[in-house]
Design a protein around this motif. Structure first.
Motif, PDB file in Angstrom:
ATOM      1  N   PHE A  17     -22.927   3.629  38.923  1.00  0.00           N
ATOM      2  CA  PHE A  17     -23.890   3.701  40.024  1.00  0.00           C
ATOM      3  C   PHE A  17     -24.897   2.564  39.947  1.00  0.00           C
ATOM      4  CE2 PHE A  17     -28.095   4.798  41.503  1.00  0.00           C
ATOM      5  CZ  PHE A  17     -27.865   5.218  42.815  1.00  0.00           C
ATOM      6  N   PHE A  18     -25.488   2.352  38.759  1.00  0.00           N
ATOM      7  CA  PHE A  18     -26.493   1.299  38.615  1.00  0.00           C
ATOM      8  C   PHE A  18     -25.890  -0.084  38.859  1.00  0.00           C
ATOM      9  CE2 PHE A  18     -28.716   4.451  35.729  1.00  0.00           C
ATOM     10  CZ  PHE A  18     -29.735   4.711  36.627  1.00  0.00           C
ATOM     11  N   HIS A  19     -24.688  -0.303  38.371  1.00  0.00           N
ATOM     12  CA  HIS A  19     -24.011  -1.586  38.573  1.00  0.00           C
ATOM     13  C   HIS A  19     -23.794  -1.849  40.066  1.00  0.00           C
ATOM     14  CE1 HIS A  19     -21.195  -4.877  38.039  1.00  0.00           C
ATOM     15  NE2 HIS A  19     -20.255  -4.190  38.663  1.00  0.00           N
ATOM     16  N   LEU A  20     -23.258  -0.845  40.767  1.00  0.00           N
ATOM     17  CA  LEU A  20     -23.022  -1.001  42.209  1.00  0.00           C
ATOM     18  C   LEU A  20     -24.334  -1.115  42.967  1.00  0.00           C
ATOM     19  CD1 LEU A  20     -20.165   1.639  42.686  1.00  0.00           C
ATOM     20  CD2 LEU A  20     -19.933  -0.866  42.663  1.00  0.00           C
ATOM     21  N   GLN A  21     -25.307  -0.271  42.632  1.00  0.00           N
ATOM     22  CA  GLN A  21     -26.598  -0.288  43.320  1.00  0.00           C
ATOM     23  C   GLN A  21     -27.269  -1.653  43.209  1.00  0.00           C
ATOM     24  OE1 GLN A  21     -28.707   2.621  44.921  1.00  0.00           O
ATOM     25  NE2 GLN A  21     -29.012   0.613  45.770  1.00  0.00           N
ATOM     26  N   GLY A  28     -28.837  -7.131  49.984  1.00  0.00           N
ATOM     27  CA  GLY A  28     -29.732  -6.706  51.059  1.00  0.00           C
ATOM     28  C   GLY A  28     -29.408  -5.357  51.665  1.00  0.00           C
ATOM     29  N   THR A  29     -28.560  -4.568  51.027  1.00  0.00           N
ATOM     30  CA  THR A  29     -28.197  -3.255  51.566  1.00  0.00           C
ATOM     31  C   THR A  29     -29.311  -2.240  51.368  1.00  0.00           C
ATOM     32  OG1 THR A  29     -25.916  -3.770  50.993  1.00  0.00           O
ATOM     33  CG2 THR A  29     -26.374  -1.512  51.595  1.00  0.00           C
ATOM     34  N   GLY A  30     -30.163  -2.452  50.393  1.00  0.00           N
ATOM     35  CA  GLY A  30     -31.259  -1.535  50.117  1.00  0.00           C
ATOM     36  C   GLY A  30     -30.845  -0.420  49.173  1.00  0.00           C
ATOM     37  N   PHE A  31     -31.715   0.566  49.037  1.00  0.00           N
ATOM     38  CA  PHE A  31     -31.431   1.704  48.154  1.00  0.00           C
ATOM     39  C   PHE A  31     -30.567   2.700  48.909  1.00  0.00           C
ATOM     40  CE2 PHE A  31     -35.083  -0.008  45.943  1.00  0.00           C
ATOM     41  CZ  PHE A  31     -34.680   0.109  44.629  1.00  0.00           C
ATOM     42  N   VAL A  32     -29.285   2.622  48.648  1.00  0.00           N
ATOM     43  CA  VAL A  32     -28.319   3.507  49.294  1.00  0.00           C
ATOM     44  C   VAL A  32     -27.564   4.283  48.220  1.00  0.00           C
ATOM     45  CG1 VAL A  32     -28.029   2.019  51.317  1.00  0.00           C
ATOM     46  CG2 VAL A  32     -26.548   1.701  49.323  1.00  0.00           C
ATOM     47  N   PRO A  51     -36.426   3.474  40.931  1.00  0.00           N
ATOM     48  CA  PRO A  51     -35.992   2.144  41.368  1.00  0.00           C
ATOM     49  C   PRO A  51     -36.056   0.998  40.371  1.00  0.00           C
ATOM     50  CG  PRO A  51     -38.195   2.582  42.177  1.00  0.00           C
ATOM     51  CD  PRO A  51     -37.739   3.834  41.476  1.00  0.00           C
ATOM     52  N   LEU A  52     -36.828   1.085  39.307  1.00  0.00           N
ATOM     53  CA  LEU A  52     -37.091  -0.122  38.518  1.00  0.00           C
ATOM     54  C   LEU A  52     -35.853  -0.694  37.840  1.00  0.00           C
ATOM     55  CD1 LEU A  52     -39.177  -2.179  37.694  1.00  0.00           C
ATOM     56  CD2 LEU A  52     -39.780  -0.732  35.748  1.00  0.00           C
ATOM     57  N   MET A 160     -41.010   4.866  36.586  1.00  0.00           N
ATOM     58  CA  MET A 160     -40.187   4.143  37.561  1.00  0.00           C
ATOM     59  C   MET A 160     -38.789   3.857  37.011  1.00  0.00           C
ATOM     60  SD  MET A 160     -41.954   3.945  40.245  1.00  0.00           S
ATOM     61  CE  MET A 160     -41.431   2.636  41.313  1.00  0.00           C
ATOM     62  N   VAL A 161     -38.600   4.130  35.716  1.00  0.00           N
ATOM     63  CA  VAL A 161     -37.275   3.987  35.098  1.00  0.00           C
ATOM     64  C   VAL A 161     -36.590   5.349  35.027  1.00  0.00           C
ATOM     65  CG1 VAL A 161     -35.988   3.252  33.051  1.00  0.00           C
ATOM     66  CG2 VAL A 161     -38.039   2.002  33.758  1.00  0.00           C
ATOM     67  N   ARG A 162     -37.322   6.351  34.529  1.00  0.00           N
ATOM     68  CA  ARG A 162     -36.806   7.731  34.456  1.00  0.00           C
ATOM     69  C   ARG A 162     -37.936   8.667  34.848  1.00  0.00           C
ATOM     70  NH1 ARG A 162     -31.932   8.853  31.861  1.00  0.00           N
ATOM     71  NH2 ARG A 162     -32.743  10.930  31.460  1.00  0.00           N
ATOM     72  N   GLN A 163     -37.690   9.498  35.822  1.00  0.00           N
ATOM     73  CA  GLN A 163     -38.739  10.301  36.437  1.00  0.00           C
ATOM     74  C   GLN A 163     -39.440  11.256  35.475  1.00  0.00           C
ATOM     75  OE1 GLN A 163     -35.535  10.228  37.344  1.00  0.00           O
ATOM     76  NE2 GLN A 163     -34.720  12.274  37.709  1.00  0.00           N
ATOM     77  N   GLU A 164     -38.766  11.733  34.432  1.00  0.00           N
ATOM     78  CA  GLU A 164     -39.413  12.689  33.532  1.00  0.00           C
ATOM     79  C   GLU A 164     -40.568  12.069  32.746  1.00  0.00           C
ATOM     80  OE1 GLU A 164     -35.764  11.166  31.227  1.00  0.00           O
ATOM     81  OE2 GLU A 164     -36.184  11.789  33.274  1.00  0.00           O
ATOM     82  N   ALA A 165     -40.655  10.757  32.727  1.00  0.00           N
ATOM     83  CA  ALA A 165     -41.751  10.096  32.007  1.00  0.00           C
ATOM     84  C   ALA A 165     -43.108  10.407  32.620  1.00  0.00           C
ATOM     85  CB  ALA A 165     -41.524   8.584  31.972  1.00  0.00           C
ATOM     86  N   ILE A 166     -43.141  10.875  33.854  1.00  0.00           N
ATOM     87  CA  ILE A 166     -44.415  11.228  34.480  1.00  0.00           C
ATOM     88  C   ILE A 166     -45.084  12.372  33.713  1.00  0.00           C
ATOM     89  CG2 ILE A 166     -43.641  12.949  36.169  1.00  0.00           C
ATOM     90  CD1 ILE A 166     -45.986  10.015  36.919  1.00  0.00           C
ATOM     91  N   LEU A 167     -44.295  13.145  32.961  1.00  0.00           N
ATOM     92  CA  LEU A 167     -44.849  14.231  32.149  1.00  0.00           C
ATOM     93  C   LEU A 167     -45.699  13.719  30.997  1.00  0.00           C
ATOM     94  CD1 LEU A 167     -41.778  16.643  32.044  1.00  0.00           C
ATOM     95  CD2 LEU A 167     -43.891  16.918  33.349  1.00  0.00           C
ATOM     96  N   LEU A 168     -45.592  12.423  30.693  1.00  0.00           N
ATOM     97  CA  LEU A 168     -46.447  11.854  29.656  1.00  0.00           C
ATOM     98  C   LEU A 168     -47.923  11.884  30.067  1.00  0.00           C
ATOM     99  CD1 LEU A 168     -44.234   8.822  28.619  1.00  0.00           C
ATOM    100  CD2 LEU A 168     -44.723  10.863  27.262  1.00  0.00           C
TER     101      LEU A 168
END
Length: 198
Positions: A17-21, A28-32, A51-52, A160-168
């Motif tokens: 997924f990350f490679h294709l994204q 220029g396809t954006g976040f799809v 997204p980062l 912005m790399v992994r959402q669970e980090a917001i718990l820090l």
């Protein structure tokens, strides 16, 4: 060495997924939804992952590194940046020898580089967490508004790399500021506020 010996075939997982994204972003396809676009040719917006990491891989793709090996090498660079941060954190806590020992251990520790060959977000996440630890240690030793802001930015980068980090924020930053008993309560609350704002 790990990248040189790795397979260039990605399984049907987040690495693919990350490679294709990244390649879609570079074009220029954006976040799809990269999987859907690759297999059904239907481009639907997606916020499946933060997204980062794909953005940094997209920079590599934009510079001509569209291949799996280019993204594997980019991941190796991302995870390698954790080594000096771990060394600097250990030096702040235990002196120069501790810093050097920690950096040497980190340089060969498989969990810091094993995800590079799979093009996984952990390659960047280990560096983001090392940055959080480094800035947090500095804040703990010498609390200031600037250092609180840096911790807030570091946690923001990690999230912005992994959402669970917001718990820090509630589980690490807030207790760290509250436990600064040498500071008045208003000052501790100001540090929390600045970090949250950052």
């Amino acid at each position: 060495v790990a990248v040189a010996r790795a397979s260039r075939t990605l399984g049907f997982n987040d690495g693919l997924f990350f490679h294709l994204q990244a390649n879609f972003l570079a074009h220029g396809t954006g976040f799809v939804d990269a999987g859907r676009l690759a297999y059904t040719f239907v481009a639907l917006p997606s916020a499946q992952h933060p997204p980062l990491f794909p953005l940094l891989l997209a920079v590599v793709s934009k510079l001509g590194g569209h291949s799996v090996v280019a993204h594997q090498l980019a991941c190796a660079v991302m995870s390698s940046a954790a080594v000096p941060l771990i060394g600097l954190t250990a030096r702040d806590l235990g002196g120069s020898r501790a810093g050097l020992a920690a950096a040497m251990i980190a340089a060969v520790y498989p969990n810091l580089w094993a995800s590079d060959v799979g093009i996984m977000s952990e390659s960047l996440y280990v560096t983001a967490i090392a940055l959080v630890l480094f800035t947090s240690c500095r804040l703990w030793k010498r609390p200031s508004v600037k250092r609180a802001a840096l911790v807030g930015v570091a946690i923001g980068i990690a999230a912005m790399v992994r959402q669970e980090a917001i718990l820090l924020l509630p589980l690490a930053l807030v207790p760290q500021c509250i436990l600064q008993r040498c500071l008045p309560t208003r000052r501790r609350l100001a540090l929390i506020g600045v970090a949250l704002l950052a």
